[in-house]
Design an enzyme around this catalytic site. Structure first.
Site, mmCIF file in Angstrom:
data_model
loop_
_atom_site.group_PDB
_atom_site.id
_atom_site.type_symbol
_atom_site.label_atom_id
_atom_site.label_comp_id
_atom_site.label_asym_id
_atom_site.label_seq_id
_atom_site.Cartn_x
_atom_site.Cartn_y
_atom_site.Cartn_z
ATOM 1 C CB VAL A 1 0.760 4.347 2.585
ATOM 2 C CG1 VAL A 1 2.641 4.803 3.471
ATOM 3 C CG2 VAL A 1 0.861 3.307 1.029
ATOM 4 C CB CYS B 1 -2.533 2.532 -1.859
ATOM 5 S SG CYS B 1 -3.543 4.007 -2.143
#
Lengths: 498, 519
Positions: free
Chosen positions: B157, B153
């Site tokens: 991001v 992630c």
């Protein structure tokens, strides 16, 4: 890769040098230069182990390290049993660390105790785009409603939190006020911070200082203080380690007012600044808070080692040094009480283990602390290294290792296999990711993070289990079966690298 | 002191000794500031009520004990199914430590996977350097035939562009230009591990079939008679894929298993560590484009992949983790239809044996109520089998199931009189399941290892089928697909039923009249 079965009596220092050079040859130049600083041989008389540490891992090499979240949620905060620890971010981090560390505790899980539960905000794309603060507000309300007996909440940040600019501090403060001053601790332990678990330990230590100690400043102790009050710091009660340690401290006349953090509670964290002495097992993960308590509250701290009778004996006396004759006599009484048990354990297992060579690669305190326990059984640690140690760990290691011990910091999968292949230890002690690699190679293995689901290994009671487990690993009949009888020794399957 | 060298007490027994019990009681009383026992009991009882259930089901933000993992885990699973392939996860390094541990705890096998070890500076400047160095290092050290890149992630991001990064890495000489580096973006905050499996499987096939990210000509499909098979994210992959290969071979159907993890997670202990073993060869992966059809055993693991396959002009057929007689029938008949081959007598006899076993034992299962949780496809497969056995899959729950999945389960339940009083729960977790088991109790629970907490709290006996299974060994070696797999599932369910009957009838002079020697 496979084990070379020929045993050559060679000088370990020369062998290590050749071995390190051989390993580095496989790397691209830039990487070889970086890794060279982490590999070495301990030389008697030197102040450290001659390796660099606590430096970023190299991309793409299969480091064994974890992250800051693992250091905070997984190690320091997670075992505090009467608080709810929210894995704040996507679902995975909390899922993979759910219940796997074996931090034993007593309590009614889901009612007044929450250690082996996975509370997560399960971030979705919307939370990333619009921020997760509103969701965090709601989550805390739901925790209050559904888990009313919780005594506090921590917010364990996963990677996205720090990247999307969420203000978990503001949410925590607001909710704490709303719930009448409840302890709510925002922890900035995003996984990309620092180089390993280690920064997560430090960050978590600092939040205990800021959100537990600061809140209590000036308040009287919640319990009747006594002259022999101590706190166990840096024992995570893996398989019950803190319990088999606590019993010895109590038997020598001390009163343990807190356990950090295995089987620990928020009341115990709060009690700690009122103790007389902090006894510190895992220096790496909790030296920060120990130093703080020394500076702020004048509480001294003493490192101890409860692996194996020699170190336990030494440690009990060292701890007793901080107290009067009553406690000193208590320490001698405890040592004498367990002597027959220790002798029986050594008599039983030493003949089966004497002369066996061990290679370790672990985290925290274990790359050095367990060496004495092996030596009590007549075994020799010939290689060791730290997953996330700092230079002060390598300095402390010099008191344990012998001249010529192979040292490897933040070892890569490639290096570790090569080292074991060439050094040919009788036992490797490392983690779950390494276990099956070495067992395939025919090398006995024990997990030295989780005690391979056994334990406790701390204390006198734990040493009996440790000795039995090492014997079980090394002397299992299965290792006689790994060679296929109709294949020539050392021959490899076609197409398999040897 | 009760510890002894003769009989070493470990944690099970040691802490039940009087000296430890006393110590722990004192610890609690004196230092933990404990709540009154009656208060704990009051809340414990309250959590069993309909009132609690209502509040529990009204949760909007909090997830407690979910039965799902994140995309990158499935990404690594899919990548490991290809020959000599090193999964390379771009992002924070701790994630990779978690995936490797998670798989090793389930399979009791090593799991090789690397990270680009991104830290704060990469968060600010992007992870390009980590990719460039990481690919070079992985290639030099571990000599893979392919490196399959996915993301955590963190990388998602900050918006790292895998396609561009890999191109740049190749330009900088990290790996040869022609070296295969398929990739997929696998954000942890979208979907679950089954989504990650889908994305990487699609990424790898797309790489080989559609021009290797613009570096090679697209493959021209020349249809042949082969059938591709994709197993999906499956905790029984070792046993299942071997069983599937046996079935294809018995039917004499030429086939390609795409993502064959059956060997890499089942290497022998013979003195050698095999970092890579088995797997779909890269040639097979490329040539799979020519196949006549592709079968997916788990629809929800392969939604995007099957779209890609269908776009090549292949027929695609998907199942929902078929378990049992009728589901296996449909699976075999589809293979027969697609291949034009007969189902051989040997499989017909296996079918008869499974029916025979069910007939022998069904009186012990008939009418029993079960709660099931797991991945969406597994839930459908198990629910179907239970209906076939005359059992009632009373609660069917998938944390990573969506509304469309729920409708599918409803349709399945509606197809049988045994599904009449059964319910489906999409997007719910195991704390919801806890309320269900208290307020609408069932006889047995089917789920993964985490179900043991529900077993402890609610007293519902757990039958371990799912992923992960950490606390029982070697289940992954036994198939749950095919008629023989159905037999394994049947026996596992029966064993638990009989164990429970014995456990509930073994008190001398109270209830041991039912402690029968024959059941």
């Amino acid at each position: 890769m496979s084990l070379n079965t020929k045993k050559d009596p060679i000088d370990p220092k020369l062998r290590n040098k050749a071995l390190i050079n051989e390993v580095l040859e496989a790397y691209p130049d830039k990487l070889a230069k970086r890794r060279a600083k982490h590999l070495g041989t301990f030389e008697e008389g030197k102040p450290d182990c001659g390796v660099k540490s606590n430096i970023k891992s190299v991309p793409g090499v299969m480091t064994i390290r974890g992250c800051a979240y693992a250091g905070s949620k997984g190690v320091v905060w997670g075992p505090i049993k009467d608080m709810v620890h929210i894995s704040h971010g996507p679902v995975g981090c909390g899922q993979y660390s759910w219940g796997s560390r074996r931090n034993y505790y007593i309590g009614t899980t889901g009612i007044d105790t929450f250690v082996t539960m996975q509370f997560t905000s399960d971030f979705q794309e919307n939370d990333i785009v619009f921020g997760g603060d509103k969701k965090l507000h709601k989550i805390m309300d739901e925790i209050q409603l559904l888990f009313p007996l919780n005594k506090g909440i921590t917010v364990q940040s996963e990677c996205p939190i720090g990247l999307i600019g969420d203000d978990i501090e503001a949410v925590s403060k607001a909710k704490s006020k709303e719930y009448g001053g409840k302890t709510i601790v925002p922890v900035r332990c995003e996984g990309f911070r620092g180089v390993s678990q280690s920064l997560g330990h430090h960050i978590a230590n600092d939040t205990i200082r800021d959100y537990i100690f600061e809140k209590l400043a000036g308040q009287p102790a919640a319990f009747e203080q006594g002259p022999y009050d101590v706190s166990i710091i840096g024992d995570y009660n893996i398989g019950g380690d803190a319990w088999s340690s606590r019993i010895l401290l109590e038997e020598m006349g001390l009163r343990v007012v807190a356990q950090w953090s295995g089987d620990g509670s928020i009341a115990e964290l709060e009690a700690t600044p009122k103790a007389k002495l902090n006894v510190l097992h895992c220096y790496r993960s909790m030296n920060y808070i120990s130093r703080h308590m020394e500076e702020k509250y004048g509480i001294p701290w003493v490192e101890y080692n409860f692996f194996g009778p020699s170190k336990i004996e030494e440690s009990l006396r060292r701890i007793a040094e901080h107290f009067d004759d009553h406690i000193k006599a208590g320490a001698e009484r405890v040592i004498a009480k367990y002597k027959p048990l220790m002798q029986a354990v050594i008599d039983k297992y030493k003949p089966r283990l004497s002369g066996k060579k061990v290679m370790l690669f672990v985290g925290g305190l274990r790359p050095r602390h367990v060496i004495g326990a092996y030596e009590d059984l007549g075994m020799e640690v010939v290689g060791t290294g730290y997953e996330f140690g700092h230079n002060d760990d390598y300095q402390r290691t010099t008191h344990y290792v012998k001249d010529g011990t192979l040292i490897y910091d933040d070892v890569t999968g490639y290096e570790f296999e090569k080292f074991v292949e060439k050094v040919q230890p009788d036992l490797v002690g490392s983690g779950i990711k390494e276990k099956y690699v070495f067992q395939k190679m025919g090398v006995p293995f024990r997990q030295m993070h989780s005690w391979d689901y056994s334990g406790p290994y701390h204390g006198y009671d734990g040493f009996a289990i440790f000795a039995r487990d090492m014997d079980m690993a090394i002397n299992s009949p299965v290792w006689a079966l790994t060679r296929t009888p109709w294949k020539a020794s050392g021959a490899t399957e076609e197409g398999q690298p040897s | 002191m009760t510890q002894s060298a003769d009989k070493v007490l470990d944690h099970f027994d040691l802490f039940r000794q009087p000296e430890y019990k006393e110590m722990l009681e004192n610890k609690r009383k004196n230092f933990e500031n404990p709540l009154p026992a009656e208060e704990i009991e009051r809340v414990r009882e309250w959590t069993k009520t309909a009132d609690y259930r209502e509040k529990n089901f009204a949760r909007e933000g909090l997830t407690v004990n979910p039965a799902k993992a994140c995309q990158p885990l499935g990404a690594v699973f899919a990548a490991l199914g290809f020959e000599g392939t090193l999964p390379f996860v771009h992002g924070s390094q701790g994630c990779v430590a978690y995936y490797r541990s998670h798989f090793s705890r389930h399979f009791k096998e090593p799991t090789s996977c690397v990270s680009s070890s991104m830290t704060e500076d990469a968060a600010v400047f992007g992870g390009l350097n980590n990719m460039v160095d990481g690919l070079a290092n992985s290639y030099a050290l571990y000599k893979p035939k392919m490196i399959a890149v996915s993301t955590t992630c963190m990388a998602e991001v900050i918006g790292d562009d895998l396609n561009a990064f890999i191109k740049t890495s190749k330009e900088k000489g990290s790996v040869p230009q022609e070296f295969d580096v398929p990739f997929a973006h696998t954000p942890a905050f979208v979907g679950s591990h089954v989504t990650g499996y889908d994305n990487v499987m699609k990424g790898i096939l797309d790489h080989f079939w559609n021009g290797k990210a613009g570096t090679a000509p697209k493959l021209e499909r020349a249809p042949n008679d082969k059938i591709n098979f994709i197993g999906g994210f499956d905790g029984y992959t070792v046993g299942n894929l071997r069983e599937i290969k046996r079935i294809f071979n018995l039917m004499q159907v030429e086939h390609t298993i795409l993502g064959d993890t059956s060997d890499v997670w089942d290497t022998p202990t013979d003195g050698h560590f095999r970092m890579y073993d088995g797997g779909t060869t890269l040639d097979e992966a490329a040539n799979a484009v020519h196949a006549k059809a592709t079968i997916s055993m788990q629809q929800y693991c392969t939604e995007k992949t099957l779209n890609l396959v269908a776009a090549q002009g292949q027929e695609v057929v998907s199942f929902n983790h078929p378990v049992g007689v009728a589901a296996t029938d449909r699976f075999l008949m589809e293979i027969a239809r697609l291949s034009g081959k007969q189902i051989p007598d040997e499989l017909t006899r296996e079918r008869g044996r499974l029916v025979d076993a069910i007939a022998d034992s069904s009186s012990h299962i008939h009418g029993k109520k079960f709660a099931i949780y797991g991945d969406p496809d597994l839930c459908l497969g198990l629910a179907g089998f239970l209906l076939e056995l005359g059992a009632e899959p009373t609660h069917v729950l998938a944390t990573n199931g969506n509304k469309e999945w729920a409708l599918r389960v409803h349709a399945l339940l509606d197809s049988s009189p045994f599904g009449k009083n059964c319910h489906v729960y999409a997007g719910k977790d195991l704390w919801h399941m806890r309320s269900l088991l208290f307020t609408e109790p069932v006889d047995f629970l089917i789920g993964n290892t985490y179900g043991k907490y529900l077993e402890r709290d609610t007293g519902t006996p757990l039958i371990r089928i799912g992923f992960p299974v950490f606390d029982r060994h070697h289940h992954h070696r036994y198939p749950v697909w095919g008629y023989q797999g159905g037999m394994n599932v049947l026996v596992r369910i029966l064993d638990k039923i009989f164990d429970e009957i014995d456990r509930n009838s073994n008190t001398p002079a109270k209830n041991d009249f039912s402690f029968d020697i024959i059941r």
